[in-house]
Design a protein around this motif. Structure first.
Motif, short mmCIF file in Angstrom:
data_model
loop_
_atom_site.label_atom_id
_atom_site.label_comp_id
_atom_site.label_asym_id
_atom_site.label_seq_id
_atom_site.Cartn_x
_atom_site.Cartn_y
_atom_site.Cartn_z
N SER A 97 0.84 -1.21 0.00
CA SER A 97 0.00 0.00 0.00
C SER A 97 0.87 1.26 0.00
CB SER A 97 -1.00 -0.01 1.15
OG SER A 97 -0.38 0.39 2.34
N LEU A 98 2.06 1.19 0.62
CA LEU A 98 2.97 2.35 0.57
C LEU A 98 3.58 2.49 -0.82
CD1 LEU A 98 4.77 2.15 4.04
CD2 LEU A 98 3.25 3.96 3.23
N VAL A 99 3.85 1.36 -1.46
CA VAL A 99 4.40 1.39 -2.82
C VAL A 99 3.38 2.07 -3.75
CG1 VAL A 99 5.10 -0.06 -4.79
CG2 VAL A 99 5.87 -0.61 -2.47
N ALA A 100 2.10 1.76 -3.53
CA ALA A 100 1.04 2.37 -4.34
C ALA A 100 1.02 3.89 -4.15
CB ALA A 100 -0.31 1.77 -3.96
N GLN A 101 1.53 4.34 -3.01
CA GLN A 101 1.57 5.80 -2.76
C GLN A 101 2.93 6.41 -3.14
OE1 GLN A 101 -0.42 6.80 1.18
NE2 GLN A 101 -0.47 4.57 1.21
N GLY A 102 3.80 5.59 -3.75
CA GLY A 102 5.05 6.15 -4.27
C GLY A 102 6.32 5.73 -3.56
N ALA A 103 6.20 4.91 -2.49
CA ALA A 103 7.41 4.51 -1.75
C ALA A 103 8.19 3.43 -2.50
CB ALA A 103 7.02 3.99 -0.38
N GLU A 104 9.48 3.41 -2.24
CA GLU A 104 10.33 2.33 -2.77
C GLU A 104 10.37 1.23 -1.71
OE1 GLU A 104 15.07 1.41 -3.14
OE2 GLU A 104 14.45 3.49 -3.20
N PRO A 105 9.98 0.00 -2.04
CA PRO A 105 9.98 -1.04 -1.01
C PRO A 105 11.39 -1.58 -0.78
CG PRO A 105 9.26 -1.96 -3.12
CD PRO A 105 9.52 -0.48 -3.36
N PHE A 106 11.70 -1.91 0.45
CA PHE A 106 12.99 -2.53 0.75
C PHE A 106 12.72 -3.63 1.77
CE2 PHE A 106 17.19 -3.37 2.16
CZ PHE A 106 18.05 -2.92 1.18
N VAL A 107 12.86 -4.87 1.31
CA VAL A 107 12.56 -6.00 2.19
C VAL A 107 13.82 -6.39 2.95
CG1 VAL A 107 11.81 -8.42 2.26
CG2 VAL A 107 10.67 -6.81 0.72
N ALA A 108 13.75 -6.30 4.27
CA ALA A 108 14.92 -6.65 5.08
C ALA A 108 14.48 -6.92 6.51
CB ALA A 108 15.94 -5.50 5.08
N ASP A 109 15.29 -7.73 7.19
CA ASP A 109 15.10 -7.89 8.63
C ASP A 109 15.99 -6.85 9.31
OD1 ASP A 109 14.04 -10.27 10.66
OD2 ASP A 109 15.72 -9.07 11.43
N LEU A 110 15.47 -6.23 10.35
CA LEU A 110 16.23 -5.13 10.99
C LEU A 110 17.45 -5.61 11.77
CD1 LEU A 110 13.36 -2.73 12.19
CD2 LEU A 110 14.91 -2.44 10.25
N SER A 111 17.66 -6.93 11.86
CA SER A 111 18.88 -7.41 12.50
C SER A 111 19.98 -7.67 11.47
CB SER A 111 18.59 -8.69 13.30
OG SER A 111 18.10 -9.67 12.43
N ASP A 112 19.69 -7.42 10.20
CA ASP A 112 20.64 -7.70 9.11
C ASP A 112 21.46 -6.44 8.78
OD1 ASP A 112 21.90 -8.17 6.68
OD2 ASP A 112 20.21 -9.31 5.83
N LYS A 113 22.68 -6.38 9.36
CA LYS A 113 23.52 -5.17 9.20
C LYS A 113 23.78 -4.83 7.73
CE LYS A 113 25.97 -5.99 13.43
NZ LYS A 113 27.13 -6.19 14.24
N GLN A 114 24.10 -5.88 6.95
CA GLN A 114 24.46 -5.62 5.55
C GLN A 114 23.29 -5.06 4.77
OE1 GLN A 114 26.16 -9.26 4.14
NE2 GLN A 114 28.24 -8.59 4.65
N ALA A 115 22.13 -5.68 4.98
CA ALA A 115 20.93 -5.21 4.27
C ALA A 115 20.61 -3.77 4.69
CB ALA A 115 19.75 -6.13 4.56
#
Ligand SMILES: NC(=O)c1ccc[n+]([C@@H]2O[C@H](COP(=O)([O-])OP(=O)(O)OC[C@H]3O[C@@H](n4cnc5c(N)ncnc54)[C@H](OP(=O)(O)O)[C@@H]3O)[C@@H](O)[C@H]2O)c1
Length: 305
Positions: free
Chosen positions: A38-56
């Protein structure tokens, strides 16, 4: 470009939407593409990541003008403090590696204390860790008690005909709606006029006790709904709250941390530090929250029962 962690959540979705409607580019982080849609539909760029993943996270934060950083709850982990530390480590490492200049974090009242505040200890540590990063301007939003916490009372009313919990009935709490926190975070991210390491306390529209909250809920759902003229709030002993929380699926570790936090609130050890002021109070009345969010949640539960 702004990066918003927890972008599908209570505060994050408000932050992301406000930034988008202000014409900003937003990279929205979540664990699945589906929930970001729904945020992508409003113009956001999606970024799929787990917040414990330093590299991501380093990749996600690269090129960001500013980051909105939160540590999401995890009610089922058997070591919530370790989970919080993993996420704080990853966020700190990624902010430093990506050389981000501005961050706004979601912290809490009580984050001034190093211990004995349950889950808030993790937010104290997040603040301390980010404060060590040279070159980062960071603002920690120390929010009060979420109005959303009281949504759990919908099920308790259905089951017991009362509202109940570990907090003292008369304890006045700075109850704030998460929409107000998101609005302040977005405003701070747009202005970016904080420097070095700062905190900002966020209280609610007014302080309320659980007894006062019960009276507001009673007025909204009506005496008939519970078969009684009044809806009382009852403080329950830890021995009764602990199994109730674990039966709802919470880990024993998390239930114990919640009880530690409740004790810290009850004793006054964990408390807002500032007197109410125009800067730290926020607009949403608990009455409005109850009408718009509690009542539909309560009616949904009633229909499902
Ligand atoms: N409750 C209170 O009274 C209170 C008071 C002050 C401060 N706080 C703090 O407020 C914070 C919660 O903020 P919030 O309510 O805005 O968050 P939230 O809505 O509970 O969660 C935000 C989002 O984080 C995502 N998420 C969960 N685990 C993740 C992971 N491992 N990696 C990446 N994303 C993950 C989830 O989205 P996806 O499912 O899409 O991934 C979720 O929608 C906590 O740090 C809490 O301690 C709470």
């Amino acid at each position: 470009m702004y990066v918003v962690t927890g972008a599908t959540g209570n505060t994050g979705h408000i932050v992301a939407k406000r930034l988008l409607t202000s014409g900003q580019k937003v990279r929205a982080i979540g664990r699945t593409a589906d929930r970001l849609q729904s945020l992508v539909a409003q113009g956001a760029e999606p970024f799929v990541a787990d917040l414990s993943d330093k590299q991501a996270l380093t990749k996600a934060f690269t090129g960001a003008r500013a980051v909105y950083a939160i540590i999401p709850p995890n009610l089922t982990t058997e070591d919530f403090r370790a989970y919080q530390d993993r996420i704080a480590d990853a966020i700190a490492a990624a902010l430093a590696a990506a050389k981000v200049q501005y961050a706004v974090t979601l912290s809490s009242i009580g984050a001034d204390k190093p211990d004995k505040t349950g889950p808030v200890v993790g937010l104290h540590n997040l603040e301390q860790q980010l404060n060590q990063i040279a070159g980062l301007n960071v603002l920690h939003l120390r929010a009060g008690y979420f109005m959303e916490n009281t949504l759990a009372q919908a099920g308790i009313i259905q089951a017991m005909g009362i509202t109940a919990g570990p907090l003292r009935p008369d304890l006045k709490l700075p109850m704030i709606a998460t929409r107000d926190i998101g609005a302040v975070a977005a405003e701070e991210l747009l202005k970016l006029d904080f420097q070095q390491k700062q905190t900002r306390e966020l209280q609610g529209q007014r302080d309320l006790s659980m007894t006062e909250a019960a009276a507001i809920i009673a007025k909204a759902i009506g005496g008939k709904a519970i078969g009684k003229p009044d809806l009382v709030y009852e403080q329950l002993p830890d021995e009764q709250v602990r199994p109730a929380l674990t039966q709802l699926g919470m880990s024993l570790n998390m239930a114990n941390l919640i009880l530690e936090m409740a004790a810290a609130l009850n004793s006054g050890y964990m408390t807002a530090l500032e007197p109410c002021s125009a800067r730290n109070t926020n607009p949403t009345y608990y009455e409005v929250f109850v009408a718009e969010e509690f009542v539909p949640a309560y009616q949904g539960k009633a229909r499902a029962a």
